[in-house]
Enzyme design. Structure first.
Site, PDB file in Angstrom:
ATOM      1  N   HIS A 118       0.833  -1.200   0.000  1.00 52.91           N
ATOM      2  CA  HIS A 118       0.000   0.000   0.000  1.00 52.91           C
ATOM      3  C   HIS A 118       0.874   1.260   0.000  1.00 52.91           C
ATOM      4  O   HIS A 118       1.504   1.590   0.990  1.00 52.91           O
ATOM      5  CB  HIS A 118      -0.858  -0.053   1.265  1.00 52.91           C
ATOM      6  CG  HIS A 118      -1.828   1.054   1.430  1.00 52.91           C
ATOM      7  ND1 HIS A 118      -1.728   1.985   2.441  1.00 52.91           N
ATOM      8  CD2 HIS A 118      -2.937   1.384   0.734  1.00 52.91           C
ATOM      9  CE1 HIS A 118      -2.725   2.827   2.367  1.00 52.91           C
ATOM     10  NE2 HIS A 118      -3.485   2.490   1.344  1.00 52.91           N
ATOM     11  N   HIS A 169      -1.174  10.326  -2.916  1.00 58.52           N
ATOM     12  CA  HIS A 169      -2.497   9.929  -2.446  1.00 58.52           C
ATOM     13  C   HIS A 169      -3.544  10.986  -2.715  1.00 58.52           C
ATOM     14  O   HIS A 169      -4.697  10.675  -2.999  1.00 58.52           O
ATOM     15  CB  HIS A 169      -2.441   9.630  -0.947  1.00 58.52           C
ATOM     16  CG  HIS A 169      -3.734   9.127  -0.383  1.00 58.52           C
ATOM     17  ND1 HIS A 169      -4.621   9.922   0.295  1.00 58.52           N
ATOM     18  CD2 HIS A 169      -4.293   7.901  -0.424  1.00 58.52           C
ATOM     19  CE1 HIS A 169      -5.665   9.200   0.673  1.00 58.52           C
ATOM     20  NE2 HIS A 169      -5.491   7.968   0.243  1.00 58.52           N
TER      21      HIS A 169
HETATM   22  O1  G3P Z   1      -6.718   1.537  -2.572  1.00 60.83           O
HETATM   23  C1  G3P Z   1      -7.076   0.824  -1.444  1.00 60.83           C
HETATM   24  C2  G3P Z   1      -6.920   1.758  -0.356  1.00 60.83           C
HETATM   25  O2  G3P Z   1      -5.645   2.271  -0.542  1.00 60.83           O
HETATM   26  C3  G3P Z   1      -7.930   2.853  -0.446  1.00 60.83           C
HETATM   27  O3  G3P Z   1      -7.676   3.790   0.432  1.00 60.83           O
HETATM   28  O4  G3P Z   1      -7.150   6.093   0.883  1.00 60.83           O
HETATM   29  O5  G3P Z   1      -5.397   4.408   1.157  1.00 60.83           O
HETATM   30  O6  G3P Z   1      -6.133   5.072  -1.101  1.00 60.83           O
HETATM   31  P1  G3P Z   1      -6.512   4.895   0.310  1.00 60.83           P
HETATM   32 CA    CA Z   2      -5.154   3.552  -2.613  1.00 62.42          CA
END
Ligand code: G3P
Ligand code: CA
Length: 316
Positions: free
Chosen positions: A14, A56
């Site tokens: 992530h 992000h």
């Molecule tokens: O993409 C899955 C998860 O990452 C969604 O949340 O806010 O971390 O992009 P975010």
């Molecule tokens: Ca994401």
């Protein structure tokens, strides 16, 4: 510990190994790959000259040194993004050449003080750089389009930019190791007709997609909602909170999605207590590591196909 074998579920890094390096940097992605990630995840926003970069948010004061750069001070702005007022500096107001002069910073310096020593070292990578790294290291890539409706409203077609960039890297065939994810519905439906790549409908614990007023994510998790998602997507990427605390209940939710024909990926497992489900917290320090391995095993037990994590190096 659960007395079940750990089933194969893909490890999705992530924003890279973002528990150990500033997120969305090549250093974070390289570490994640060394640690065994199957896929690396960039969130994507465009520059003024139409290049997708890994951030992000399009507002970048939390993850770069832009607020310290006097030459860009006059570009501070307030905008409404998906109905929320946001103040700061926005990628779409900077050319790629300008953005490349910035350096990344740790997003959570109080939670992850050990990462602050990396502040100022790494540039913002383009999506093409992240995709080329994934290809060279033979891992998958899992791009997320952020705020496509907002960008469309200012004349920027980010689904087209993404598909073109993937084509450029030769990552556009049905067998390419690519999942494309989005919280919005329209871009996924449109891309369904344009690409054989796997598409993922993201589902949050509250609210609804920014591009379909009135639609709620909760409705997408009903049997009928899941069947509808399956008409244009291959998987759901769901907030772990939607699975609840009871593993049997969680397994039933995962089974319903699979019965609709969808793979199930969940987000986001992080090792710090503050982010773990209550049952896996250890001790009283919210920033200390909890039982990450235990939480991972539960995700296995309930049958998910993939887990987004900031800590691929902690996967048991
Ligand atoms: O993409 C899955 C998860 O990452 C969604 O949340 O806010 O971390 O992009 P975010
Ligand atoms: Ca994401």
């Amino acid at each position: 510990m659960l007395a079940v074998p750990v089933q194969a579920q893909i490890i999705i890094a992530h924003r890279g190994a973002s528990g150990e390096r500033p997120e969305h940097t090549l250093a974070a992605y390289e570490l994640a790959i060394e640690q065994g990630a199957d896929y690396i995840e960039p969130d994507l926003v465009p520059t003024k000259d139409g290049v997708l970069v890994a951030r992000h948010e399009n507002e970048i004061s939390g993850t770069t040194d832009i607020a310290l750069r006097p030459e860009f001070a006059s570009r501070k702005a307030t905008k409404t993004i998906d109905g929320k007022e946001v103040t700061g500096w926005f990628t779409e107001d900077f050319t790629l050449a300008e953005l490349l002069t910035l350096r990344a910073r740790e997003r959570l310096p109080e939670v992850r003080p050990q990462n602050v020593k990396f502040d100022g070292l790494y540039p913002v990578p383009t999506f093409a750089e992240v995709a080329a790294l994934a290809k060279a290291k033979k891992v998958g890539i899992y791009p997320e389009l952020k705020h496509p409706a907002y960008f469309s409203s200012i004349g920027m077609d980010t689904p087209d930019l993404l598909l073109a960039a993937l084509r450029q890297e030769g990552l556009d065939g049905a067998d390419a190791q690519v999942f494309i994810q989005c919280f919005e519905v329209g871009p996924l439906k449109r891309m369904r007709a344009l690409t054989p790549l796997k598409l993922v409908q993201l589902i949050a614990a509250g609210g609804g997609p920014a591009d379909v007023p009135g639609k709620r994510y909760a409705d997408m998790m009903s049997d009928a909602g899941l069947r509808d998602v399956a008409t244009y997507a291959d998987a759901v990427g769901i907030d772990m909170a939607l699975l609840g605390d009871d593993p049997n209940q969680a397994a039933a939710t995962v089974a319903r999605a699979k019965a609709a024909g969808l793979a199930v990926h969940v987000w986001t497992l992080r090792r710090e207590n503050r982010f773990l489900p209550v049952a896996f917290r250890r001790g009283s320090d919210p920033d200390a590591p909890g039982d990450f391995a235990g939480a991972w095993r539960v995700m296995s037990f309930v049958g998910v196909d993939g887990v987004f994590t900031d800590n691929p190096g902690e996967v048991p």
